[in-house]
Enzyme design. Structure first.
Site, mmCIF file in Angstrom:
data_model
loop_
_atom_site.group_PDB
_atom_site.id
_atom_site.type_symbol
_atom_site.label_atom_id
_atom_site.label_comp_id
_atom_site.label_asym_id
_atom_site.label_seq_id
_atom_site.Cartn_x
_atom_site.Cartn_y
_atom_site.Cartn_z
ATOM 1 N N HIS A 1 -7.313 6.083 10.371
ATOM 2 C CA HIS A 1 -6.202 5.489 9.614
ATOM 3 C C HIS A 1 -6.742 4.761 8.371
ATOM 4 C CE1 HIS A 1 -2.161 3.101 10.078
ATOM 5 N NE2 HIS A 1 -2.394 3.488 8.837
ATOM 6 N N ARG B 1 3.353 7.184 11.254
ATOM 7 C CA ARG B 1 2.800 6.676 12.513
ATOM 8 C C ARG B 1 2.619 7.851 13.470
ATOM 9 N NH1 ARG B 1 1.404 3.033 10.012
ATOM 10 N NH2 ARG B 1 1.808 0.812 10.296
ATOM 11 N N GLN C 1 -4.386 3.581 18.560
ATOM 12 C CA GLN C 1 -5.527 3.456 17.643
ATOM 13 C C GLN C 1 -6.441 2.343 18.131
ATOM 14 O OE1 GLN C 1 -3.429 5.143 13.561
ATOM 15 N NE2 GLN C 1 -4.164 3.081 13.585
ATOM 16 N N ASN D 1 0.824 -1.216 0.000
ATOM 17 C CA ASN D 1 0.000 0.000 0.000
ATOM 18 C C ASN D 1 0.859 1.268 0.000
ATOM 19 O OD1 ASN D 1 0.898 -0.185 2.635
ATOM 20 N ND2 ASN D 1 -1.119 -0.493 3.544
#
Ligand code: NDP
Length: 400
Positions: free
Chosen positions: A333, A285, A314, A147
């Protein structure tokens, strides 16, 4: 037979499967460096389906169950009473996505005596205590490159959204207004600005390639120099220190992994070295930035805007300062979990599982930890240690 515990984000609020906006996705066989996209023996899903939520199960259910393995899929990952905590006790394999990370702390690893393989369905294995994985001889693997381009596209979108003041202008329309002065009083052109990346790996380089046509000046800071041909094509300036990079740039994008060297790298001191009114984009991050220092920099005007999709922990608690600070363009995210990316990382997870179950080598570029040390991509881009401290705070999301 193996027990595989897979932690995925929740299904859509409107139910699963959601209606598909498009008939399919383009087929991509190779990444820009020539590496092939995942090559499992076959897949049991249609590329473009929602695979990353619980009912999608990364398309793994029939493959694993037909071979007699047990697959447990849950989104309940935080707190001592969570399904993940319970199922971990006799798990052989854990699969987790960075978007909804199942934090594998040293404490959890110590209570998972059978655990041999932790797969990241995506890129970025900082939710695993890598030092504890090294010590317990657990293999950690991720789907390198799956990704990276998805994120690079997102960075371009975020840079433009902040510099051109898109989000408040969109809100003016939604609210029925037309005050153009309100929209443009923070709007600029990107052309001519200096744009720098911290980390010039797959995402950082792809982001620079996509931004170059905007006629910006490009800069990078990385532990290793770029290939000279790539650097020449980009006409990019290398900086020896992160301080030198931020002092030279109007826009900074963070594209390095989170590991002990980069934890809270962007603190009040480094933010203070940035040009006043710079923009900071972080899709790497959340913990690479000090959350309070960023919120203060947005409030004081030191940063003209902050955007990205990564938080720590998260899911982010309701009172996380980035939800309410001024001039932000934050989302949950999402950048690396487009339907296009899901097809690649679901196939990559299957490829890793097929290798592991048949005792054949996992691609070197997928390895982060193997044989009791950093390995493959992990040996190149990470440092050993632990950056999961504080992850237990993720349980507050449900408690609040
Ligand atoms: P790469 O490994 O290709 O690139 C990471 C780069 O960061 C490497 O060039 C590495 O340097 C560099 N780096 C490592 N440590 C430092 C440091 N201390 N200072 C400066 N540079 C450093 O990975 P990707 O580009 O594919 O991904 C980068 C990160 O992006 C991931 O680790 C992940 O955290 C995040 N990510 C986020 C996603 C999202 O959905 N938001 C999705 C995918 C990734 P070198 O190897 O030269 O030592």
């Amino acid at each position: 037979m193996a027990k595989v515990v897979c932690v995925l984000y929740e299904d859509p609020a409107s139910g699963y499967p959601p209606p598909q906006a498009r008939a399919g996705i383009p087929t991509i066989e190779r990444y820009p460096d020539g590496q092939s996209t995942p090559t499992p023996s076959s897949i049991d899903f249609t590329p473009g389906e929602l695979l990353g939520s619980v009912s999608g199960a990364l398309g793994l259910r029939s493959f694993l169950e037909a071979a007699g393995h047990e697959l447990v899929v849950t989104s309940d990952k935080d707190g001592a009473d969570s399904v993940f905590e319970r199922e971990l006790a006799d798990a052989d394999v854990v699969i987790s996505q960075p978007f909804w990370p199942a934090y594998l702390t040293a404490d959890r690893i110590s209570r998972a005596p059978q655990l041999k393989l932790a797969i990241t369905a995506g890129i970025g294995s900082d939710h695993v205590d890598l030092q504890a994985a090294i010590d317990a001889d657990i293999t950690v693997a991720e789907v390198t490159y799956c990704n990276s381009i998805s994120v690079a596209e997102h960075i371009v979108m975020m840079v433009l959204a902040l510099v051109r003041n898109y989000i408040p202008s969109y809100q003016v329309v939604v609210d029925g207004g037309w005050n153009i002065a309100d929209c443009v009083s923070r709007g600029y052109d990107l052309e001519g600005m200096q744009v720098g990346t911290v980390g010039a790996g797959r995402i950082g380089t792809a982001a620079m390639k996509r931004l170059k046509p905007f006629d910006v000046g490009l800069h990078y800071f990385d532990r290793h120099p770029l290939d000279p041909d790539v650097a020449a094509d980009l006409e990019v300036t290398r900086h020896d220190t992160v301080e030198s990079l931020v002092e030279a740039c109007d826009v900074v994008t963070i594209n390095c992994p989170l590991h002990p060297e980069t934890e809270r790298l962007f603190d009040a001191r480094l933010l203070g070295r940035m040009r006043r009114g710079a923009y900071l984009i972080n899709t790497a991050r959340g913990k690479i930035c000090d959350e309070d220092a960023v919120a203060e920099a947005c409030a004081s005007g030191q940063l003209a805007g902050y955007a990205g999709d990564v938080w720590f922990p998260q899911p982010a608690p309701a009172d996380h300062p980035w939800r309410s600070m001024p001039h932000h363009g934050m989302t949950p995210h999402v950048s690396g979990t487009t339907l296009s990316a899901q097809a690649r990382y679901a196939a990559g997870v299957r490829e890793i599982l097929e290798c592991w179950l048949s005792d054949t080598p996992i691609r070197d570029e997928y390895l982060i930890v193997a044989g009791g040390s950093l390995a493959g991509a992990g040996a190149h881009s990470y440092s050993a240690g632990n950056v999961t401290a504080g992850s237990e705070d993720a349980a507050r999301f449900r408690a609040d």
